[in-house]
Enzyme design. Sequence first.
Site, PDB file in Angstrom:
ATOM      1  N   ASP A  72       0.882  -1.167   0.000  1.00  0.00           N
ATOM      2  CA  ASP A  72       0.000   0.000   0.000  1.00  0.00           C
ATOM      3  C   ASP A  72       0.924   1.223   0.000  1.00  0.00           C
ATOM      4  OD1 ASP A  72      -2.055   1.776   0.017  1.00  0.00           O
ATOM      5  OD2 ASP A  72      -3.127   0.898   1.713  1.00  0.00           O
TER       6      ASP A  72
HETATM    7  C1  BGC Z   1      -4.906   3.440   0.014  1.00  0.00           C
HETATM    8  C2  BGC Z   1      -4.992   2.432  -1.109  1.00  0.00           C
HETATM    9  C3  BGC Z   1      -4.833   3.128  -2.424  1.00  0.00           C
HETATM   10  C4  BGC Z   1      -3.501   3.859  -2.429  1.00  0.00           C
HETATM   11  C5  BGC Z   1      -3.216   4.603  -3.706  1.00  0.00           C
HETATM   12  C6  BGC Z   1      -3.643   4.277  -0.084  1.00  0.00           C
HETATM   13  O1  BGC Z   1      -3.682   5.311   0.824  1.00  0.00           O
HETATM   14  O2  BGC Z   1      -4.950   2.781   1.244  1.00  0.00           O
HETATM   15  O3  BGC Z   1      -6.219   1.758  -1.061  1.00  0.00           O
HETATM   16  O4  BGC Z   1      -4.938   2.221  -3.474  1.00  0.00           O
HETATM   17  O5  BGC Z   1      -3.485   4.800  -1.376  1.00  0.00           O
HETATM   18  O6  BGC Z   1      -4.059   5.672  -3.843  1.00  0.00           O
END
Ligand code: BGC
Length: 758
Positions: free
Chosen positions: A263
């Site tokens: 993530d």
């Molecule tokens: C989120 C993810 C997301 C990623 C990219 C993170 O903060 O938890 O779900 O895909 O950001 O935007």
Amino acid sequence: MIRKITFLTGLLLVTASSKAQLPVYLDESKPVEQRIEDALSRMTLDEKIAVIHAQSKFSSPGIKRLGFPDFWTDDGPHGVRPDVLWDEWEQAGQTNDSCVAFPALTCLAATWNPQMARLYGESLGEEALYRGKSMILGPGVNIYRTPLGGRNFEYMGEDPLLASRMVVPYIQGLQSKGVAACVKHYALNNDEEYRHQVNVIVSDRALHEIYLPAFKAAITEGKAWGIMGAYNLYQNQHNCHNVTLLNKILKEDWKFDGIVVSDWGGCHDTDEAVRNGLDLEMGSWTDGLVMGATNAYDRYYMALPYKRLIQRGVYSTAELDEKVRRILRTFYRTTMRGDRQIGFLCSESHYEAAREIARQGIVLLKNDAAADPSKGKSAKSALLPVDVKSMKRILIVGENAVKMMTVGGGSSSLKVQREILPLDGFKSVARSINPDIEIDFARGYVGDTVQSYNGVTVGRSLYDIRPASELMAEAVEKARQADCVIMFGGLNKSDYQDCEGHDRKNMDLPYGQNELIEALVAANPRFVFVNISGNAVTMPWLIKVPAVVQGWFIGSESGTAIASVLTGQVNPSGKLPFTWYSRLEDCGAHALGTYPGTWREGEGIIDEEYKEDIYVGYRWTDREKSAKPLFAFGHGLSYTTFGLGKVRSDRESMTADDEITFTVSVTNTGKTAGSEVVQLYISDLKSSLPRPVKELKGFEKVYLEPGETKDVSITIGRDALSFYDDTVQDWVAEPGMFEALIGTSSDRISSKTRFRLE
Ligand code: BGC
């Protein structure tokens, strides 16, 4: 003629000989694994290091020298996020990146229709292709453990079986277009509050029975090409490089051959990332990097720091090669496909898909007759569908009737080509039924007037400085003069509501809506409340309000879809994918005081023990009889009625290798065509370990014309009878008597039958 033949022969020879010279990694006739090894053998150390970490907010590099294009990911999961600047979250301001917003995944889960999930995945895949994205950061299948969860709207509810059955076709649909799914957030990311610091303590049994099945189905059945590690910790280790979750369970037990993506900012340690199964590092902030630092990406944990350790001999290239193989495999599945299509954006077919999913997911929670004050009793028929033909004036109330919900909420925020708001949708649908109808509007309350996210703005002002008392008085006055009042309220995508980054602070409706609802229903008993949210809310006024609809976050077609249900053009068939508790304390996590956990002195870690264990959602309320939910898991009404016959089974006993089929006849006993969801729950009558009263093990949505009858059959095998035994670390199906319960919600069981597992 002869010249032509000679030319053609020459061309064929040239093609054949250039084919013969094609390096193996480019030769489509060669097996992919061979092409991977060939490509790998040609890559330099720098090229290998480059492909395992980001080069911009959402992309990682390909291998230019060898002709592999860059790899573009994008959120996810409800539509394709607008392009952002190279190294910032702010949108890039393109004019060709507006998309169709599909219903949030809670709404998809509420369709209880895997065909809708397939349609969803395919449509989203086509949009992603057109936008040049090779991986969609979704779908999300974290379990709905508490109604406070800020991102519950992005997930598929509380039940492992329902989420599993819905996630598989979503992935298959998406990947059928050559776009990789990145199932998230693996695993145990059930809270948003302190999401980087929560260390989840959970029994192996609850892990395997509740929190992992949807991920497992996504990998082993859906064959997802990507999975995203979660921010939180498990066993004191961050999940983006968690040895148990990644190396043992995902890669060894489930044989996952795709890529583990961190993530964004979820990677914290080079050594763990190298050894514990992370393949692609995204979004990191390392060495105190600040926004826009020129060499930021070189300083990622899996960039220069890793390269130097290899050069110093601390690691061989074995781990690196394994990561690169997975990346290359992903390239061959996506960017390097010979049959890669171009896709299309904002097509009518995508709007139609969004509309159909929405219509099937909207849940009719309550539908009684409204009190009729002039006669001192209730009207004869249920309030919904609204009888637009016989009415002169309908009042629409509430900020959510005019607020765009596709902007905001965190990473799932979109820039849509269009979003039909409830007020507009209702006006056009109602006028198509009765051109003379007057649709009035009163704001009723002011919630959050901010309507922009990362530079995407809505362009419609919600600014209103009138005091709450004035707004309420106006709405009440107008309500008195209307034939019917429909309020669109609920939550929104602002911080501490249905939004990434934080959980809700409590389960109540915000912005004084409860008082407004009480005042409106007192002024006009023909009152409908449409709740827009991805979470349950308390409803202290429920007994007084005749009709309640759960309208989710539905995306582009929101207004049209809800209006078609309210007016009866569509017969609702959605069912709740989670238990709607009447109070927060009726949810296991809160009853046991386990949420949000206990801070460790001076360590910045908060331990959260899932003390309710496997008793999540209806598994908890079934057991704790005092916690009767407002609406049970699987609940959802229709404008028609259905009669279910007695359940029959094709055998009375089975072995663990057999399957057993339960059949029930379903009749539409009303006057309107509609769909019902037949739900099969299994109860283990005697077992060595305590088991839930019952668990969902199968379901089927069936469409019936008035008077029509169909047989619905659901087949289960050993898996549906098994529990996870911590002591043997495996699934066990214990011989003995079981009961199959057939119903139309978890609290509406119409018949049962017993059978024996030999
Ligand atoms: C989120 C993810 C997301 C990623 C990219 C993170 O903060 O938890 O779900 O895909 O950001 O935007």
